[in-house]
Scaffold this motif. Structure first.
Motif: not given
Ligand SMILES: Cc1cc2nc3c(=O)[nH]c(=O)nc-3n(C[C@H](O)[C@H](O)[C@H](O)COP(=O)(O)OP(=O)(O)OC[C@H]3O[C@@H](n4cnc5c(N)ncnc54)[C@H](O)[C@@H]3O)c2cc1C
Ligand SMILES: Cc1cc2nc3c(=O)[nH]c(=O)nc-3n(C[C@H](O)[C@H](O)[C@H](O)COP(=O)(O)OP(=O)(O)OC[C@H]3O[C@@H](n4cnc5c(N)ncnc54)[C@H](O)[C@@H]3O)c2cc1C
Ligand SMILES: Nc1ncnc2c1ncn2[C@@H]1O[C@H](COP(=O)(O)O)[C@@H](O)[C@H]1O
Lengths: 361, 433, 275
Positions: B183-188
């Motif tokens: 899975x790809x996690x995107x985080x801010x």
């Protein structure tokens, strides 16, 4: 090696100065920069600014002109606002070299005691100002973009700091003269007025050619090196062009408007165009009458270099691009769609011929 | 110079690498740790929960000095409907002493952890990429780096280079990913004034809260998270890569869309985005864990697929595996033997530990997720939300009627009663079996 | 040949932000780097070392943490690194900095052999003045060659050096005698990436540290805040120029173009530009 020669070397080692009384320092002096008898624009811009400040505190404006066969520049300096010009016309000053130029400057400053000394923040100006300030010694504020003087005749020299994100005002209260180098393209020159009167004082060079160890062997004028500050219409392109070819289109618009092409740093870094075309913090500061920002996002480092242009037109396909905030006219659209149409419209309006291979849309 | 030999080379200064380097350096081994980032943690991201227990095993009382953010006192689980939410959670003062977990930021934490290793004697080398393993026969004897004269030799190489393990691939223990296995996690990281954080999340002092949510991820299978730090919050979503491909939604758009949910929007309001990053998470589970050691090498942390994604545990598994690897190498060092047999003490330690047990517990889950239609991740929470709404809305309809409607909605969302039951059973087994 | 390279550790200005609420600089977490231009000076010195043999000493005035910058220079191949660090140096402007740096060059010459060339960067990313180089040259009474984009020749026998100086309108070919101080432009070269042995060597290297006490004849009135004539009286974030942007947003390209042209021709531009 060096040690034995020290005594022969121009300005000589910096000597400690005793506590000084600066009360007899007065007036504002601009050091005029020239090459081959042609003055740099920034010199007149600084004279204009010096005159403005001088009027505020009722002080005289001086110019220091150095070079060989440069008498005419003394007259021009008067026509541009100087009340008095110190002129050193000597073969040893034919070409700029730090030592002979700083020796003359130091002599004049020490003798005539101006309270404020301004130098253009060009390569040569910075070289010279750094040397003079160290020898005097005094404080030197680099690369100013705002100058002012208060009622106590303190120079408020303001300059960008931290990649243009801030401005800092710098004072030098304990030493005289107060020195600053100031950026080309920021201040306004006075129109030349040949009826203005002023005095020209000739001074001689304390150094002779035999004492100078540095030689200028050659000057390779770069004809393709352009000076963005000198142009009234600039058509600047950024990364939005997509490739180096895009500049051909911009050149066509520039030609139609009688201007030159400029660039953002992003495209200079990618070698699409030479660094001389770069506008912004690490490029030129321009005050063009008309500035096109095409495919340029409007990063603050770019904006500081062009925000003082009279009319700014931005073309960008992103309606949120920050460049629009500083532009008078904003066009949201694909530049490859819009620019050819503008070229066509401008040419029609001006009655210019259309080239056979023109991309007109 | 070129012939200088080390006892161990550690590749990757993440939690796994630093734990291994620290432990070995402290035991007097001559170790060098290679990190491609400008400094440790420069490019590393994670959601943001650091657990006490496993780091304590490496550095007792680390919290006295480690740059952690907030003590987690509450964990929330949210099921998002379109404009609604069904919430669950647990808050307990007992999470404070001893602290169970902290929120954290990798940029600071990894730097600190690597500096601990350095202080213990590890030679840390940054901005250097390990490009390949150097072998003699089937034995790993060193690594090649991307610098000039860049070969390094050691008795053992600790492969701790994270999820995309290049060296793991060279060892043949790291398969190519399938889009449904990762899975790809995107985080801010979003800056908010401290008072706002305390206020909005009902916190005091250094208390913190974690929120995990599902639903409203554009029909994708995945999980969102929102963790409170000192003066920032960590916000992100993790979704299966194949879902991203299928829906053609770009990760950034996804995170922006999710932010617009009314509940989240109010929590994030006025925040200033400070960083944005994307990172892969291995979803492998036990069946994907490779052999952990071989002739002259060991592999730790994400590189060895040691993550428990159900409980978003990774750093702790990484640290423990780094610690165990170090202990096994220290033993091997004492015996002067770094062969496959000698290093197998590491495999054994992992097998006997919580790592193995936890991964085993969830081993069915991966298979389950593969079978489920991604859309359920939106449909079920939505159905639950509307059920909750129906039950709580006083509009003259009888409770019994409402219950029927709710069950019907759930059943429909799951694609029929049989499916719903199957799903429930499978889920139960996957989590507990 | 002995070459001294002056380097400064600076905050990476790309990373500095302004806090919009307080209008102050956010320097926290901003990485420190070796001033970009100084690395070009170092590279030029190292090239000379590689080709003809030379000893390269790097010096930096700064806080103890600046030893990281010096180590980076050692990793690239500098032979020796000196950190001039003392609380008394803090708050120095370019005049005070050039004094301390020149004193350091003198001391380096005394202890490690006469200096032929000093490299400075064109300017720093934080101070951004380009004044320290000329200042050091004056104080040492060296020739100064600023804004050098190419070193054409260094003649170690005749002790002469020929360079290209970059000017706005061209390139000046200048020859002078050593000792000389050169300020480096980025056009000069491409700084090398350190080799692995270089990095390992540097990480074990301990720079020499000199404090005020290590200098025999330092004039305390000329260092630090006291020795600095300039003072920063205020800093502020400039208001962006307020402009009423007229958006020409919709329509065919031709329509947009004619609207723009009509707008431009309704101003003074055509008269002022002689269109
Ligand atoms: C210390 C420092 C100094 C700097 N000095 C300078 C400087 O002097 N000058 C300078 O310019 N920058 C400078 N920069 C860099 C600056 O920060 C920006 O990175 C740079 O200005 C961006 O250039 P750009 O606008 O061309 O590119 P981008 O930011 O990538 O913008 C490209 C723009 O083109 C638009 N676009 C794309 N395609 C099209 C299309 N088909 N039609 C229309 N629009 C399109 C996009 O929407 C975008 O807005 C400096 C940076 C630092 C850190
Ligand atoms: C979005 C997200 C949220 C997460 N949330 C949590 C959480 O809340 N709690 C938790 O405990 N875990 C969480 N995890 C998992 C956790 O981040 C990882 O399991 C953990 O970081 C693994 O540590 P590691 O040391 O094995 O690998 P990494 O942390 O990935 O470190 C590997 C290091 O090796 C370096 N490297 C890679 N290749 C090379 C090379 N060729 N040469 C040199 N250096 C190299 C990298 O730069 C990196 O520094 C999360 C992960 C993600 C992506
Ligand atoms: N603190 C310092 N220590 C050593 N060298 C310095 C220092 N400050 C400036 N320099 C040198 O002087 C150059 C010009 O700096 P500046 O005048 O601050 O723009 C830098 O590129 C350095 O080479």
């Amino acid at each position: 090696m060096a040690e034995q020669q020290n005594d022969k070397r121009g300005a000589g080692k910096v000597q400690p100065v005793p506590e000084q009384d600066f009360s007899d320092y007065a007036g504002l002096m601009v050091i005029v920069e020239q090459r081959a008898g042609v003055a740099k624009k920034v010199s007149w811009q600084l004279l204009g600014e010096a005159k403005r400040m001088a009027d505020k505190i009722n002080a005289p404006v001086y110019a220091l002109v150095m070079g060989h066969n440069v008498r005419h520049l003394a007259d021009e300096a008067i026509s541009r606002g100087a009340d008095k010009v110190y002129l050193c016309d000597s073969p040893v000053l034919e070409q700029y070299r730090t030592r002979p130029y700083s020796r003359v400057s130091l002599d004049v400053i020490r003798t005539y005691k101006p309270e404020i000394v301004l130098v253009g923040a060009t390569y040569t100006g910075r070289d010279l100002a750094g040397a003079i300030a160290t020898h005097l010694p005094t404080g030197l504020t680099a690369d100013c973009t705002q100058l002012d003087v208060d009622e106590n005749r303190v120079l408020h020299a303001s300059r960008p700091a931290f990649s243009e994100k801030m401005l800092a005002t710098i004072l030098c209260k304990q030493y005289k003269p107060q020195m600053a180098t100031a950026r080309p393209g920021v201040f306004l020159e006075l129109a030349a007025d040949s009826t203005r009167k002023g005095e020209v004082v000739s001074v001689s060079s304390p150094m002779s050619e035999a004492e100078v160890v540095t030689e200028v062997l050659d000057f390779l004028e770069l004809t393709d090196r352009i000076n963005m500050e000198d142009h009234e219409v600039i058509v600047a392109g950024g990364k939005g062009l997509g490739n180096a070819e895009g500049f051909k289109l911009l050149q066509e618009l520039a030609d139609a408007l009688g201007g030159v092409v400029g660039a953002s740093r992003a495209v200079v870094d990618m070698k699409w165009i030479d660094h001389d075309h770069q506008v912004g913090q690490t490029g030129s500061t321009v005050r063009a009458k008309l500035y096109f920002a095409i495919g340029i996002s409007g990063a603050v480092q770019h904006v500081v270099g062009m925000q003082n242009c009279d009319v700014i037109v931005a073309i960008n396909n992103d309606p949120e691009a920050p460049i629009f905030k500083v532009s008078h006219y904003g066009i949201v659209g694909d530049l490859y769609n819009v620019v050819p149409a503008i070229i066509k419209a401008v040419k029609e309006k001006r009655g210019l011929p259309f080239a056979a291979n023109t991309a007109n849309g | 110079m070129a012939t200088e030999r080390f006892d161990a080379i550690i590749v990757g200064a993440g939690p796994a690498g630093s734990a291994a380097a620290y432990t070995m350096a402290k035991a007097g081994l001559k170790v060098v740790m290679i990190e491609r980032g400008e400094f440790a943690g420069a490019k590393n991201i994670f959601g943001g929960v650091l657990y006490r227990k496993q780091l304590e095993d490496v550095i007792p009382e680390f919290w006295q000095e480690a740059p952690v953010e907030r003590r987690v006192v509450e964990q929330r689980m949210w099921l998002l409907g379109k404009d609604s939410v069904v919430t669950m959670g647990h808050r307990n003062e007992a999470f404070k002493e001893p602290t169970n977990a902290w929120t954290g930021l990798r940029v600071k934490f990894d730097q600190w952890f690597a500096s601990k290793a350095e202080q213990a004697g590890s030679l840390n080398i940054y901005e250097t990429v390990a490009t390949e393993l150097i072998r003699e026969g089937d034995r790993v004897v060193g690594v090649r780096t991307d610098r000039e004269d860049g070969d390094l030799y050691a008795n053992v190489v600790v492969v701790a280079d994270g999820v995309n393990s290049l060296l793991g691939q060279q060892l043949g223990i790291h398969r190519e990913w399938n889009p449904d296995q990762v899975s790809l996690a995107v985080k801010e990281v979003i800056a908010l004034p401290k008072e706002k954080i305390l206020d909005r999340f009902n916190l005091e002092g250094d208390e913190g809260v974690t929120t995990e949510f599902i639903g409203q991820l554009g029909g994708m299978m995945g999980l969102g998270f929102l963790y409170t730090n000192q003066e920032t919050v960590s916000f992100g979503v993790g979704v299966m890569v194949n879902d991203l491909k299928r829906t053609k939604i770009r990760p950034y758009e996804l995170i922006e869309n999710v932010k617009q949910h009314p509940v989240l929007r109010k929590l994030l309001q006025g925040g200033e985005s400070k960083e944005y990053a994307a990172h892969l998470i291995p979803e492998g589970g036990l069946h994907a864990v490779p052999p952990l050691s071989g002739n002259g090498w060991v592999v730790c942390g994400d590189a060895a697929q040691l993550v428990n994604f159900v409980h978003r545990e990774g750093t702790n598994l990484a640290m423990t595996s780094g610690l165990y690897a170090a202990e096994a190498i220290i033993e091997a060092h004492a015996r002067g033997d770094f062969g496959k047999q000698a290093l197998s003490g590491y495999d054994r330690r992992v097998r006997e530990s919580f790592i193995h047990k936890d991964l085993k517990k969830y081993q069915g889950l991966h298979g389950l997720l593969k079978e489920i239609d991604s859309n359920l991740f939106d449909k079920l929470p939505e159905a639950l939300n509307s059920a909750a709404f129906q039950m709580l809305m006083i509009d003259g309809v009888s409770k019994a009627e409402k219950q029927k409607m709710a069950i019907k909605a759930l059943r429909e969302a799951a694609g029929g009663t049989a499916n719903l039951i199957k799903l429930g059973l499978k889920g139960w087994r996957a989590m507990n079996g | 040949m002995h070459i001294v390279v002056c380097v400064k550790q600076v905050p990476d200005s790309r990373e500095i932000r302004i806090d919009p609420n307080t209008n102050t600089l956010v320097r926290q977490g901003v990485p420190a780097i070796v001033n970009y231009y100084d690395l070009h000076g170092l590279e030029e010195a190292l090239r000379f070392k590689d080709e003809q043999g030379a000893e390269v000493t790097v010096i930096s005035m700064g806080p103890p943490s600046a030893d990281k910058a010096l180590k980076q220079c050692v990793s690239m191949g500098a032979d020796r690194a000196i950190l001039i660090s003392d609380r008394a140096f803090a708050g120095a402007d370019t005049l005070a900095t050039s004094y301390v740096v020149s004193k350091t060059v003198e001391k380096v010459a005394q202890e490690f052999g006469p200096v032929d060339v000093v490299f400075c960067g064109k300017q720093t990313l934080d101070g951004d003045t380009g004044q320290v180089g000329p200042g050091v040259a004056c104080r040492l009474d060296y020739e100064q060659l600023t804004y050098v984009e190419k070193v054409v020749e260094i003649n170690d026998q005749a002790k002469t050096i020929t360079v290209h100086r970059h000017l706005e309108d061209g390139v000046e070919v200048v020859k002078t005698k050593m000792p000389v101080l050169i300020t480096a432009l980025s056009e000069l070269n491409k700084p090398r990436r350190a080799s692995l042995p270089g990095v390992i060597n540097a990480s074990r290297y301990k720079p020499i540290v000199w404090t005020t006490n290590d200098f025999a004849d330092l004039d305390r009135a000329k260092i630090g805040l006291k020795g600095s004539p300039t003072i920063v009286s205020k800093t502020w974030v400039p208001e962006p120029r307020k402009i009423d942007t007229k958006m020409i947003a919709s329509g065919e390209a031709a329509a947009i173009a004619s609207e723009l042209v009509a707008a431009l021709w309704s101003t003074e531009l055509p008269t002022r530009l002689g269109w």
